[in-house]
Write a protein that holds these residues in place. Structure first.
Motif, PDB file in Angstrom:
ATOM      1  N   ARG A   7      -0.329 -11.645 -47.091  1.00  0.00           N
ATOM      2  CA  ARG A   7       0.954 -11.499 -46.397  1.00  0.00           C
ATOM      3  C   ARG A   7       1.452 -10.057 -46.488  1.00  0.00           C
ATOM      4  NH1 ARG A   7       3.050 -16.367 -49.903  1.00  0.00           N
ATOM      5  NH2 ARG A   7       1.691 -15.147 -51.254  1.00  0.00           N
ATOM      6  N   PRO A   8       2.057  -9.576 -45.411  1.00  0.00           N
ATOM      7  CA  PRO A   8       2.491  -8.171 -45.395  1.00  0.00           C
ATOM      8  C   PRO A   8       3.475  -7.846 -46.514  1.00  0.00           C
ATOM      9  CG  PRO A   8       2.765  -9.198 -43.230  1.00  0.00           C
ATOM     10  CD  PRO A   8       2.376 -10.284 -44.169  1.00  0.00           C
ATOM     11  N   ASP A   9       4.370  -8.787 -46.821  1.00  0.00           N
ATOM     12  CA  ASP A   9       5.416  -8.472 -47.808  1.00  0.00           C
ATOM     13  C   ASP A   9       4.956  -8.667 -49.245  1.00  0.00           C
ATOM     14  OD1 ASP A   9       5.185 -11.131 -47.410  1.00  0.00           O
ATOM     15  OD2 ASP A   9       7.327 -11.591 -47.304  1.00  0.00           O
ATOM     16  N   SER A  10       3.769  -9.228 -49.438  1.00  0.00           N
ATOM     17  CA  SER A  10       3.251  -9.354 -50.817  1.00  0.00           C
ATOM     18  C   SER A  10       1.764  -8.989 -50.822  1.00  0.00           C
ATOM     19  CB  SER A  10       3.446 -10.782 -51.331  1.00  0.00           C
ATOM     20  OG  SER A  10       2.848 -11.713 -50.448  1.00  0.00           O
ATOM     21  N   PHE A  11       1.461  -7.909 -50.094  1.00  0.00           N
ATOM     22  CA  PHE A  11       0.063  -7.532 -49.896  1.00  0.00           C
ATOM     23  C   PHE A  11      -0.660  -7.284 -51.216  1.00  0.00           C
ATOM     24  CE2 PHE A  11      -3.427  -4.619 -49.356  1.00  0.00           C
ATOM     25  CZ  PHE A  11      -4.088  -5.144 -48.270  1.00  0.00           C
ATOM     26  N   ASP A  12      -0.079  -6.466 -52.078  1.00  0.00           N
ATOM     27  CA  ASP A  12      -0.776  -6.090 -53.323  1.00  0.00           C
ATOM     28  C   ASP A  12      -1.058  -7.314 -54.186  1.00  0.00           C
ATOM     29  OD1 ASP A  12      -0.890  -3.422 -52.685  1.00  0.00           O
ATOM     30  OD2 ASP A  12       1.119  -3.038 -53.471  1.00  0.00           O
ATOM     31  N   GLU A  13      -0.059  -8.163 -54.308  1.00  0.00           N
ATOM     32  CA  GLU A  13      -0.202  -9.371 -55.119  1.00  0.00           C
ATOM     33  C   GLU A  13      -1.281 -10.286 -54.533  1.00  0.00           C
ATOM     34  OE1 GLU A  13       2.613 -13.199 -55.822  1.00  0.00           O
ATOM     35  OE2 GLU A  13       3.614 -11.236 -55.745  1.00  0.00           O
ATOM     36  N   ASP A  14      -1.247 -10.503 -53.221  1.00  0.00           N
ATOM     37  CA  ASP A  14      -2.244 -11.354 -52.561  1.00  0.00           C
ATOM     38  C   ASP A  14      -3.634 -10.734 -52.645  1.00  0.00           C
ATOM     39  OD1 ASP A  14      -0.309 -13.154 -51.914  1.00  0.00           O
ATOM     40  OD2 ASP A  14      -0.061 -12.487 -49.847  1.00  0.00           O
ATOM     41  N   PHE A  15      -3.682  -9.427 -52.492  1.00  0.00           N
ATOM     42  CA  PHE A  15      -4.980  -8.751 -52.499  1.00  0.00           C
ATOM     43  C   PHE A  15      -5.661  -8.899 -53.854  1.00  0.00           C
ATOM     44  CE2 PHE A  15      -7.824  -5.039 -52.740  1.00  0.00           C
ATOM     45  CZ  PHE A  15      -8.571  -5.261 -51.602  1.00  0.00           C
ATOM     46  N   ARG A  16      -4.856  -8.826 -54.916  1.00  0.00           N
ATOM     47  CA  ARG A  16      -5.413  -8.996 -56.275  1.00  0.00           C
ATOM     48  C   ARG A  16      -6.059 -10.374 -56.418  1.00  0.00           C
ATOM     49  NH1 ARG A  16      -1.201  -5.733 -58.202  1.00  0.00           N
ATOM     50  NH2 ARG A  16       0.211  -7.492 -58.388  1.00  0.00           N
ATOM     51  N   GLU A  17      -5.463 -11.364 -55.781  1.00  0.00           N
ATOM     52  CA  GLU A  17      -5.981 -12.735 -55.896  1.00  0.00           C
ATOM     53  C   GLU A  17      -7.315 -12.921 -55.196  1.00  0.00           C
ATOM     54  OE1 GLU A  17      -3.483 -16.058 -55.118  1.00  0.00           O
ATOM     55  OE2 GLU A  17      -1.727 -15.104 -56.009  1.00  0.00           O
ATOM     56  N   ILE A  18      -7.497 -12.215 -54.079  1.00  0.00           N
ATOM     57  CA  ILE A  18      -8.736 -12.438 -53.310  1.00  0.00           C
ATOM     58  C   ILE A  18      -9.746 -11.315 -53.514  1.00  0.00           C
ATOM     59  CG2 ILE A  18      -7.514 -13.766 -51.547  1.00  0.00           C
ATOM     60  CD1 ILE A  18      -7.721 -11.328 -49.725  1.00  0.00           C
ATOM     61  N   PHE A  19      -9.365 -10.336 -54.321  1.00  0.00           N
ATOM     62  CA  PHE A  19     -10.190  -9.141 -54.514  1.00  0.00           C
ATOM     63  C   PHE A  19     -11.626  -9.486 -54.900  1.00  0.00           C
ATOM     64  CE2 PHE A  19     -11.754  -5.686 -57.273  1.00  0.00           C
ATOM     65  CZ  PHE A  19     -11.734  -4.664 -56.351  1.00  0.00           C
ATOM     66  N   ASP A  20     -11.775 -10.470 -55.793  1.00  0.00           N
ATOM     67  CA  ASP A  20     -13.109 -10.824 -56.289  1.00  0.00           C
ATOM     68  C   ASP A  20     -13.974 -11.503 -55.240  1.00  0.00           C
ATOM     69  OD1 ASP A  20     -12.544  -9.784 -58.720  1.00  0.00           O
ATOM     70  OD2 ASP A  20     -11.895 -11.681 -59.615  1.00  0.00           O
ATOM     71  N   PHE A  21     -13.362 -11.963 -54.172  1.00  0.00           N
ATOM     72  CA  PHE A  21     -14.105 -12.715 -53.167  1.00  0.00           C
ATOM     73  C   PHE A  21     -14.490 -11.874 -51.947  1.00  0.00           C
ATOM     74  CE2 PHE A  21     -11.374 -15.580 -55.536  1.00  0.00           C
ATOM     75  CZ  PHE A  21     -12.249 -16.583 -55.916  1.00  0.00           C
TER      76      PHE A  21
END
Lengths: 165, 150
Positions: free
Chosen positions: A94-108
């Protein structure tokens, strides 16, 4: 006989004969590459998309659907508001929580993964997410034109469960 | 006569002809690869010149790189060499017109010549490079007589 014909075809001839042959060969190869490639670049450009200066090329729902069925791309949900519907297997950024979301899917994800981003129909918002992914090294990015209704209208499946992972 | 190609009355040594063929043909083959792999990004680069109508933008982005590749390979390998030199000359003239037009309008854009992502900015140096390539292509186009393939 065949060899002599082949040699004659490839050897020097008048320009009026060689030049169309060479152009024809290029046209055939271009058409073949265009046909084999998914998603395909539309033959007629929508100039309004170029005027918007989006961070990634735009895909029609039908072309994205072909990529989905061929399992060649990963879909990313960039909608700010989650209505519970999602393209099956899509990851959430999501645009407003990009960093947080990105950390969650980073490994995938790896930067070489081809991604198709979709949103609520506002391409500029989806493009903003694409821009942030681009800054993190992702290069194979596309934006789905339209929202999930357009996707469903093109025959795409929707899940009502949470995204992946 | 076996180791030289007459060019309009002048003798072009074989080694020189081979170097020009590899330089001009190789440049076009190299230039085509990234555009073939990323036609969408190349279309974007063409769009920035603001010279083509919508109906021609994508067809040009799809066909031009293949014409570069085929003409470049033909030039290197030595088949349909005059046609290859002809098309390369035509493309170079089109490129020069586009670059000159962009310069005259003050457009600060990437040329889209070799890499679609982060290309060389449009400038006079590109015009000089294209003029040099055009000179090579014209010499090969004008070459008559002995023909050899690799």
């Amino acid at each position: 006989m065949v060899n002599s014909r082949k040699v004659k075809l490839l050897s020097a001839g008048p320009l009026w004969r060689e030049a169309p042959l060479l152009l024809g060969l290029a046209l055939v190869l271009a058409a073949g590459a265009w046909f084999a490639r998914t998603p395909r670049l539309p033959l007629i450009a929508d100039m309004s998309l170029y005027e918007m200066d989006l961070a990634a090329p735009v895909l029609e729902p039908a072309a994205a659907l072909a990529a989905f069925r061929d399992n060649t791309h990963i879909f990313v949900d960039t909608r700010a508001v989650d209505d519970g519907r999602r393209i099956p297997g899509a990851m959430v950024l999501r645009p407003d929580s990009f960093d947080e979301d990105f950390r969650e899917i980073f490994d995938f994800l790896v930067p070489e993964d081809p991604l198709i981003l979709y949103g609520d129909g506002n391409l500029l918002l989806t493009s903003n997410v694409a821009q942030q992914l681009e800054a993190r090294g992702f290069t194979e990015l596309s934006l789905l034109r339209g929202d999930l209704d357009a996707w469903a209208a093109a025959g795409g499946d929707l899940s009502t469960e949470g995204g992946a992972p | 006569m076996t180791n030289a190609t007459p060019v309009r009355g002048l003798i072009l040594p074989d080694w020189l002809e081979l170097i020009v063929r590899f330089l001009v043909g190789g440049t076009f083959v190299y230039a085509s690869v990234d555009k073939i792999l990323h036609p969408d990004a190349f279309a974007q680069a063409i769009f920035h010149y603001r010279m083509l109508p919508p109906a021609l933008l994508h067809p040009t982005a799809l066909v031009l790189p293949w014409l570069e590749l085929v003409a470049g390979l033909a030039m290197i390998l030595g088949f349909w060499r005059r046609a290859a030199a002809f098309w390369i000359s035509v493309m170079l003239v089109v490129f020069m017109v586009a670059i000159a037009s962009a310069l005259s309008r003050g457009l600060d854009i990437s040329c889209g010549c070799f890499h679609t992502e982060a290309g060389h900015a449009v400038g006079l140096s590109l015009l000089f490079r294209d003029v040099a390539l055009l000179a090579g292509a014209v010499v090969l186009w004008a070459a008559r007589g002995v023909r050899r393939t690799l």
